[in-house]
Design an enzyme around this catalytic site. Structure first.
Site, PDB file in Angstrom:
ATOM      1  N   GLY A 287       0.817  -1.201   0.000  1.00 16.34           N
ATOM      2  CA  GLY A 287       0.000   0.000   0.000  1.00 16.34           C
ATOM      3  C   GLY A 287       0.853   1.254   0.000  1.00 16.34           C
ATOM      4  O   GLY A 287       2.085   1.201  -0.039  1.00 16.34           O
TER       5      GLY A 287
ATOM      6  N   LYS B 193     -12.164   1.598  11.857  1.00 15.00           N
ATOM      7  CA  LYS B 193     -10.764   1.779  12.277  1.00 15.00           C
ATOM      8  C   LYS B 193     -10.676   2.004  13.792  1.00 15.00           C
ATOM      9  O   LYS B 193      -9.761   1.507  14.458  1.00 15.00           O
ATOM     10  CB  LYS B 193     -10.152   2.961  11.538  1.00 15.00           C
TER      11      LYS B 193
END
Length: 585
Positions: free
Chosen positions: A22, A166
């Protein structure tokens, strides 16, 4: 060679970078390899690793076994255990390839994935787990945050699904601290940007290409903290060292990470857009108006689905662009020894250089300096009319515009009939020309230039061409009318009938207004379209896509009989209609 020498002299530690392909994962892997005392396992969702030209160091590390790559699905606990086995540190970075419009997938990858990682760390006796969270986990989407610190609680409710998941994953990881010897901590970077960014900067550039980045939401005075990517990866290295030596003050805690240089959000956006040649924001929109538009888009998102636009991303952009969100980094400075290594100014410069392939000149410069013919010029035929309507010569275009406005007033707004206005205008023109013909060659010391007779002559070629064109149009029209009278083309008959009826309505009610609007439109629309060609094309494409999806939605909720009728009508128009007309002939 210098890194390899250091590697042979040091006792290397083995770490795993989850999400290592990523945006932040790549940066962290590169930094770990440069340090020289790490054996790095890169784990991500891709089946195989595809290296870029700038990743020569990683390629060299893969060939020398200092690095290795593992395909990994965070929903597969056993696979995670195989990847983590024998490692001492796990850097848990952002999960790539998440569909933000699919709650179930996001839940499984973020929340359930965090549970699987924690369980695997305990099973494999991993010593340290550092989680890359986000400063958004404490933002409720409704209130500003001024110099927020780690005492801020998670919001009870938020519209941002990713931030909510998250926050839950972060809470799980922090609560798992010191269970079976696994020490954990979490980093909360704010608005991460930098070379290789796949979300933050590309999203704004996409808005700029479609012309939406020129709008400022609210007053434009909201402050934000931004963090350069290399500073985030530096913070992870600092956190790992601190967990190893200062366990009490770091383990089980979260830390905000920023560049320590808060600034107005729109000023930061101007730096990026200016550096890449896009138009800077200058039109202010009331935040309440944008919220109303978002409520409409939310309804469309729920009814039509996320095929052509993503409502969560729009909400995230609205919150980012209209609220103040600044954070203190005192805890990170004190407990993990974090200080930015790259300034905000330098970070913006590096980011602009890395996105130079997406740069573009301003629309005005492009249309004035480019030798390529614009779409507006092509639509107008590229001749004298195009030069006038596109304002190539501003003085000439203004004269034509003024003359047409006067003629419009003379024939439409003066209160006289068309024949009376034409006769009066003809009489006025004749009087002016006669008076001009009687003027002396010099008047008050100024010479009067005579108009040559050729101005009033029409060549035989022009007359013959005009007569031939008139005769051609007359014959073609006669053939069309004869065909309609014989019933050969019912489709054309319906179109002509509808056109004549519409023309009757226009002539009886709206002709004057439409002529005035059309006159102004002609001198403005083509010019504006040439200036913002790509933005307008993008907006039109998006509107047509939404309209298409809306029609599909209507077909889906309409009764079966109506759907079948519409389907049969479409089939008849495409196939049966032309066939029957041919048979009648």
């Amino acid at each position: 060679m210098e890194v390899e020498d250091r590697f042979t002299d040091l006792n290397p530690k083995t770490c795993v970078v989850l999400g290592g392909r990523g945006f932040l994962g790549r940066s962290l892997v590169l930094r770990l390899l440069k340090l020289g005392n790490w054996i790095v396992r890169v784990a991500d969702s891709a089946q195989s690793i595809q290296l870029h030209e700038s990743e020569a160091l990683l390629a060299q590390a893969l060939s020398s076994a200092r690095a290795s790559y593992f395909h990994l699905d965070l929903r597969d606990k056993r696979r995670i255990e195989k990847v983590l086995e024998g490692s001492s540190v796990v850097f848990y970075m952002d999960v790539a390839g998440i569909d933000v419009n699919n709650f179930y997938t996001c839940y499984k990858l973020i929340f359930q994935g965090a549970k699987n990682v924690i369980s695997a760390c305990r099973e494999c006796r991993v010593k340290r787990l550092i989680y890359n969270s986000s400063a958004d986990v404490v933002f409720d989407g409704l209130h500003d945050i001024h110099d927020g610190d780690e005492s801020l609680a998670y919001p009870a409710k938020t519209d941002n699904m990713l931030s909510d998941l998250k926050a839950q994953a972060e809470a799980l990881i922090l609560s798992a601290n010191d269970i079976d010897g696994v020490l954990t901590c979490s980093l909360r970077p704010s608005n991460v940007f930098g070379p290789g960014d796949t979300e933050f900067v590309p999203y704004f550039l996409k808005l700029a290409r479609y012309g939406f980045a020129k709008f400022i939401i609210g007053t434009g005075d909201n402050l934000s903290d931004f963090t350069f990517s290399e500073n985030v990866t530096h913070a992870h290295i600092c956190a790992e060292k601190a967990l190893n030596f200062q366990t009490v003050s770091v383990a089980g805690k979260a830390f905000f990470i920023t560049n320590l240089e808060p600034m107005k959000f729109w000023e930061f956006l101007v730096l990026l857009l200016d550096g890449l040649g896009y138009q800077r924001p200058f039109i202010k929109l009331p935040a309440n108006l944008v919220q109303y538009i978002l409520s409409v888009l939310k309804w469309l998102h729920e009814k039509l689905g996320p095929r052509y636009f993503s409502y969560p991303l729009l909400v995230n952009f609205f919150q980012l662009a209209s609220y103040t969100r600044t954070f203190k980094c005192m805890a990170a400075q004190k407990d993990i020894g974090y200080l930015p290594t790259v300034s905000l100014e330098e970070g913006v410069t590096l980011t602009i250089e890395s996105f130079s392939h997406l740069a573009r000149d301003s629309s005005f410069t492009r249309c004035c300096s480019s030798t390529e013919q614009s779409k507006a010029d092509k639509l107008l035929g590229g001749g004298k009319v195009a030069d006038i309507l596109l304002w190539r010569d501003e003085k000439k275009s203004f004269i034509y515009f003024l003359v047409l406005i006067l003629l419009f007033y003379w024939f439409s707004l003066s209160g006289r009939t068309f024949i009376s206005s034409a006769a009066t205008l003809l009489l006025l023109a004749t009087s002016v020309l006669c008076g001009y013909g009687f003027l002396p060659s010099k008047l008050f010391g100024f010479s009067v230039q005579r108009m040559p007779m050729s101005y009033f002559e029409i060549s035989d070629t022009v007359v013959k061409g005009s007569v031939a064109n008139t005769a051609y149009l007359w014959n073609k029209g006669f053939q069309k009318i004869r065909g309609l009278a014989q019933g050969d083309d019912w489709s054309t008959f319906v179109k002509i009938a509808a056109f004549l009826y519409l023309l009757k309505l226009i002539l009886s009610r709206l002709l004057t207004t439409l002529i005035g609007i059309g006159l102004v439109f002609a001198f403005m629309a083509f010019f504006v379209y040439e200036q913002y060609e790509s933005e307008i094309d993008g907006l039109v494409d998006m509107l047509f896509s939404c309209l298409k999806e809306f029609m599909i939605y209507l077909m889906r909720i309409s009764p079966v009989s109506v759907s079948r009728f519409l389907h049969y009508l479409d089939y008849f128009q495409r196939y049966e209609g032309p066939r029957k007309v041919k048979d009648l002939r």
